[in-house]
Design an enzyme around this catalytic site. Structure first.
Site, PDB file in Angstrom:
ATOM      1  N   GLY A   1       0.846  -1.190   0.000  1.00 31.61           N
ATOM      2  CA  GLY A   1       0.000   0.000   0.000  1.00 31.61           C
ATOM      3  C   GLY A   1       0.876   1.234   0.000  1.00 31.61           C
TER       4      GLY A   1
ATOM      5  CB  CYS B   1       4.723   1.964   7.535  1.00 37.46           C
ATOM      6  SG  CYS B   1       4.312   3.552   6.769  1.00 37.46           S
TER       7      CYS B   1
ATOM      8  CG  HIS C   1      -0.951   1.107   7.188  1.00 34.62           C
ATOM      9  ND1 HIS C   1      -0.062   0.672   8.155  1.00 34.62           N
ATOM     10  CD2 HIS C   1      -0.257   1.972   6.401  1.00 34.62           C
ATOM     11  CE1 HIS C   1       1.116   1.277   7.957  1.00 34.62           C
ATOM     12  NE2 HIS C   1       1.033   2.063   6.896  1.00 34.62           N
TER      13      HIS C   1
HETATM   14 NI    NI Z   1       2.337   3.286   5.841  1.00 30.20          NI
END
Ligand code: NI
Length: 182
Positions: A45, A98, A140
């Site tokens: 993502g 992330c 997220h």
């Molecule tokens: Ni992230």
């Protein structure tokens, strides 16, 4: 074009984001760049603030999970101006990463189902429920549009334990296999 990814400590990750419309300049190029950047950094993502743009758009690619879930074969999606009016189901734990936090992985609790109202890359409107890993990624990435980072969802104790790791990222003291920016 592969874009550099802003890491923790960059002010753009905390900045307010704006909705866009179909007249946004070079939108299709930007979307293609986001997918290319995400693939290059092996992400699942990516939200616009992570590549320095304070606009409400994120992309996801859940294809990597197709081994377990065949319905996720080539599962790539664009979310423009998303709204999450409802979340449901049990809060489940998942070890998240992330791209703005190179090599950091932490368990985060989130609802297992989420309803999202959004526009796709052709500005078609959608109102859908998602579950499983896709609901996880959406929550997220949606947080990024709200200026909220996944470490802010950890317990105060856990955050304290990783404080020095976080500080190192803000100082550029980390390694990443992709282009980053502070
Ligand atoms: Ni992230």
């Amino acid at each position: 074009m592969i874009l550099p990814i802003y890491v923790y400590g960059s002010s753009v990750l905390k900045k307010e984001t704006e909705e866009i419309d179909r007249t946004y300049p070079d939108l299709q190029t930007f979307i293609a760049d986001m997918f290319e950047t995400m693939a290059h950094s092996e992400g699942i993502g990516l939200a616009a603030p992570q590549v320095g743009k304070s606009i409400r758009i994120f992309v996801l690619d859940a294809s990597i999970f197709a081994g377990d879930k065949p319905e996720l074969e080539n599962y790539k999606k664009v979310f423009i101006n998303p709204v999450i009016p409802e979340r449901a189901g049990e809060k489940v734990r998942y070890n998240e990463g992330c791209l703005s936090f190179p090599k950091l992985h932490e368990d985060v609790y989130r609802e297992s189902r989420v309803r999202v109202q959004y526009f796709d890359e052709n500005f078609e409107k959608h109102d859908e429920w998602f579950d499983g890993i896709v609901a996880r990624i959406i929550q997220h990435e949606y947080d990024h549009l709200e200026g909220k980072l996944f470490v802010e969802r950890l317990s105060p104790i856990r955050r304290k334990l990783i404080a020095s790791k976080l500080k190192r990222i803000t100082k550029g003291d980390f390694s990443a296999s992709y282009k980053t920016k502070l």
